[in-house]
Scaffold this motif. Sequence first.
Motif, mmCIF file in Angstrom:
data_model
loop_
_atom_site.group_PDB
_atom_site.id
_atom_site.type_symbol
_atom_site.label_atom_id
_atom_site.label_comp_id
_atom_site.label_asym_id
_atom_site.label_seq_id
_atom_site.Cartn_x
_atom_site.Cartn_y
_atom_site.Cartn_z
ATOM 1 N N ASP A 22 14.523 -33.814 -12.440
ATOM 2 C CA ASP A 22 14.707 -34.124 -13.858
ATOM 3 C C ASP A 22 13.913 -33.166 -14.743
ATOM 4 O OD1 ASP A 22 12.042 -35.124 -14.277
ATOM 5 O OD2 ASP A 22 12.644 -37.059 -13.448
ATOM 6 N N THR A 23 14.170 -33.244 -16.026
ATOM 7 C CA THR A 23 13.573 -32.286 -16.956
ATOM 8 C C THR A 23 12.064 -32.465 -17.091
ATOM 9 O OG1 THR A 23 14.194 -33.755 -18.789
ATOM 10 C CG2 THR A 23 15.672 -31.918 -18.295
ATOM 11 N N ASP A 24 11.547 -33.664 -16.813
ATOM 12 C CA ASP A 24 10.100 -33.856 -16.870
ATOM 13 C C ASP A 24 9.416 -33.200 -15.683
ATOM 14 O OD1 ASP A 24 7.887 -35.126 -18.379
ATOM 15 O OD2 ASP A 24 7.555 -36.195 -16.491
ATOM 16 N N ALA A 29 6.197 -33.364 -20.237
ATOM 17 C CA ALA A 29 6.202 -33.611 -21.677
ATOM 18 C C ALA A 29 4.928 -33.130 -22.368
ATOM 19 C CB ALA A 29 6.402 -35.098 -21.943
ATOM 20 N N GLY A 80 17.756 -36.601 -16.596
ATOM 21 C CA GLY A 80 16.643 -37.132 -17.385
ATOM 22 C C GLY A 80 16.801 -36.835 -18.859
ATOM 23 N N SER A 81 15.680 -36.655 -19.563
ATOM 24 C CA SER A 81 15.714 -36.457 -21.011
ATOM 25 C C SER A 81 16.367 -35.129 -21.354
ATOM 26 C CB SER A 81 14.297 -36.527 -21.593
ATOM 27 O OG SER A 81 13.510 -35.487 -21.070
ATOM 28 N N SER A 82 16.755 -34.995 -22.615
ATOM 29 C CA SER A 82 17.586 -33.863 -23.034
ATOM 30 C C SER A 82 16.788 -32.660 -23.521
ATOM 31 C CB SER A 82 18.541 -34.304 -24.151
ATOM 32 O OG SER A 82 17.801 -34.756 -25.278
ATOM 33 N N ARG A 83 15.520 -32.571 -23.205
ATOM 34 C CA ARG A 83 14.667 -31.509 -23.764
ATOM 35 C C ARG A 83 15.189 -30.104 -23.448
ATOM 36 N NH1 ARG A 83 9.565 -33.384 -20.193
ATOM 37 N NH2 ARG A 83 10.286 -35.288 -21.179
#
Length: 202
Positions: A22-24, A29, A80-83
């Motif tokens: 995932d992006t993390d 973060a 995961g998150s869209s960062r």
Amino acid sequence: MEIYKFQTIKSTCVPIHSENIDTDQIIPARFLKATTREGFGNHLFIDWRQKDGKMVADFPLNNPKYSGQILVAGKNFGCGSSREHAAWSIFDYGFRVVISSFFADIFKQNSLNNSLLPLQVSEVFLQDLFKSIEKNPDTFVEVNLEKQIVINHENGREQSFEINPYKKVCLLNGYDDLDFLLSKKVEIEEFESKKRMFFVGK
């Protein structure tokens, strides 16, 4: 970030077998406070590269036998998150291609918007590529964006891949959305001129 025109790449690879990265995990973060895109490569996979402040010797990015512009990863990469920082960090580290059998949609779009090619192959091709790299870390992989073909030079196997035609043009020319519009300036002006003549004629 400098404008990058994607050309045919022939490079060794860095393999990360894990699935559902995932992006993390790509860029934690706590490192998202910077206001420019530069420097994120220093923190790419940092929590996997370091434990208790020490480098993890056998992690692929730390292992000197692996290098190159191509990251090879397990399926469902970039979930995961869209960062957008995830794509920034991979590009800033020096990768120009990520090969996987599946990408999260938002990560795929963020990558294409930031000169990074998310190259989706079949699971069979991916696993074969992992085996080739494990057998010979000096395995060369060729990515021809113009022909949309990826070749494993260890065994000669190749596979075609799909890409949005518009994004392909942008990658090949180093365009962002505004650059693309400016490249069509002559056509746009001709269209507007014809449209004005049409309405005047009426």
